[in-house]
Every structure is written in structure tokens, then in C-alpha cells.
Scaffold this motif. Structure first.
Motif, PDB file in Angstrom:
ATOM      1  N   ASN A 118     -26.299  22.958  25.735  1.00  0.00           N
ATOM      2  CA  ASN A 118     -25.654  24.201  25.335  1.00  0.00           C
ATOM      3  C   ASN A 118     -25.610  25.166  26.513  1.00  0.00           C
ATOM      4  O   ASN A 118     -26.360  25.020  27.474  1.00  0.00           O
ATOM      5  CB  ASN A 118     -26.306  24.819  24.089  1.00  0.00           C
ATOM      6  N   ASP A 169     -26.075  28.705  28.722  1.00  0.00           N
ATOM      7  CA  ASP A 169     -27.241  29.567  28.892  1.00  0.00           C
ATOM      8  C   ASP A 169     -27.394  30.475  27.668  1.00  0.00           C
ATOM      9  O   ASP A 169     -26.398  30.874  27.055  1.00  0.00           O
ATOM     10  CB  ASP A 169     -27.101  30.408  30.152  1.00  0.00           C
ATOM     11  N   GLN A 170     -28.648  30.786  27.337  1.00  0.00           N
ATOM     12  CA  GLN A 170     -28.951  31.544  26.130  1.00  0.00           C
ATOM     13  C   GLN A 170     -29.858  32.723  26.442  1.00  0.00           C
ATOM     14  O   GLN A 170     -30.649  32.687  27.381  1.00  0.00           O
ATOM     15  CB  GLN A 170     -29.670  30.650  25.112  1.00  0.00           C
ATOM     16  N   VAL A 199     -32.708  35.109  24.380  1.00  0.00           N
ATOM     17  CA  VAL A 199     -33.527  35.128  23.170  1.00  0.00           C
ATOM     18  C   VAL A 199     -34.581  36.217  23.320  1.00  0.00           C
ATOM     19  O   VAL A 199     -35.037  36.498  24.429  1.00  0.00           O
ATOM     20  CB  VAL A 199     -34.163  33.734  22.924  1.00  0.00           C
ATOM     21  N   LEU A 223     -35.402  28.910  19.611  1.00  0.00           N
ATOM     22  CA  LEU A 223     -34.058  28.513  20.010  1.00  0.00           C
ATOM     23  C   LEU A 223     -33.986  27.001  19.967  1.00  0.00           C
ATOM     24  O   LEU A 223     -34.898  26.326  20.450  1.00  0.00           O
ATOM     25  CB  LEU A 223     -33.789  29.011  21.441  1.00  0.00           C
ATOM     26  N   LEU A 260     -32.458  23.853  21.478  1.00  0.00           N
ATOM     27  CA  LEU A 260     -31.712  23.319  22.616  1.00  0.00           C
ATOM     28  C   LEU A 260     -30.888  22.139  22.125  1.00  0.00           C
ATOM     29  O   LEU A 260     -31.317  21.399  21.239  1.00  0.00           O
ATOM     30  CB  LEU A 260     -32.672  22.877  23.724  1.00  0.00           C
ATOM     31  N   ILE A 284     -30.044  24.170  31.349  1.00  0.00           N
ATOM     32  CA  ILE A 284     -29.769  25.390  30.601  1.00  0.00           C
ATOM     33  C   ILE A 284     -30.789  26.437  31.016  1.00  0.00           C
ATOM     34  O   ILE A 284     -31.983  26.132  31.139  1.00  0.00           O
ATOM     35  CB  ILE A 284     -29.816  25.150  29.078  1.00  0.00           C
ATOM     36  N   VAL A 326     -32.677  29.802  29.887  1.00  0.00           N
ATOM     37  CA  VAL A 326     -33.030  30.597  28.722  1.00  0.00           C
ATOM     38  C   VAL A 326     -33.657  31.883  29.245  1.00  0.00           C
ATOM     39  O   VAL A 326     -34.675  31.849  29.940  1.00  0.00           O
ATOM     40  CB  VAL A 326     -33.998  29.850  27.788  1.00  0.00           C
TER      41      VAL A 326
END
Length: 114
Positions: free
Chosen positions: A7, A9-10, A12, A18, A20, A70, A72
């Protein structure tokens, strides 16, 4: 070579979890394994305490390997301070709330009306 994709970049808030996600392989290994519930599954849950970059290595049924990553980003929840705790207000009164770090925030009042 498998086309491994995770996914995007996130962001939180600290304390939140979260999931992944990875696709394109038959077997997966996430690293580092810190903050992950299970680093050997396709879609592990992360509960990060700080910002981190995860790498996922995907392997297909032929033994071919590829990798994706990714980022986070963990944000800390703002601390609101207001004094006194109990305040009587009348319609039209103003009341100022400030964060400790003087951050710009979006406030949501609950309940939104009386």
C-alpha cells in the motif's frame, strides 16, 4: 520476477493500528518485524510507536523474489489544555483552547449542538 506491491505510504496516530497490504507474490516476509503482529503473512497489522519504513519481500511459486516498501509516519496526539475544567458558558460566549505545542488543529465538538 513477481511484481510485488504494497500500500502507499501511510500516516497513523500513535496508538492506532494499521493493516499493511502486499500483492503479487505467493509468500511474504516483512522487515523489520518490530511493531508487527506477524511479519510472515501477506497483510500484517502494525501498531507503530514511531515512524518506520517497512520492506516486504515477496516470493512467487517459482522462487523468484522482488521487494517493495512502505513508509509509516506516526503522529502524536495533541494535548489540549484548558482551565478551569468545568466552565459555565452562555450563548455567544467565547472560550479559547490551546494545545501545548500551539499547533493548528481541526476541532470537532461533541455534541455539536444542545
Amino acid at each position: 520476477m513477481p511484481d510485488i506491491q504494497s500500500n502507499p505510504d501511510q500516516v497513523v496516530c500513535i496508538g492506532d493500528s494499521l493493516r499493511l497490504k502486499a500483492a503479487g507474490g505467493d509468500f511474504y516476509a516483512w522487515s523489520p518485524s518490530i511493531y508487527l503482529v506477524d511479519s510472515t503473512i501477506q497483510n500484517p497489522i502494525s501498531i507503530p510507536k514511531q515512524s518506520i519504513r517497512y520492506y516486504v519481500v515477496g516470493t512467487d511459486s517459482n522462487g523468484c523474489v522482488n521487494i517493495d516498501s512502505i513508509d509509516v509516519y506516526v503522529q502524536f496526539r495533541p494535548v489540549l489544555e484548558y482551565f478551569p475544567m468545568d466552565t459555565t458558558m452562555f450563548q455567544g460566549d467565547e472560550f479559547q483552547i490551546q494545545t501545548l505545542a500551539n499547533m493548528k488543529l481541526l476541532y470537532q465538538w461533541i455534541p455539536s449542538h444542545f
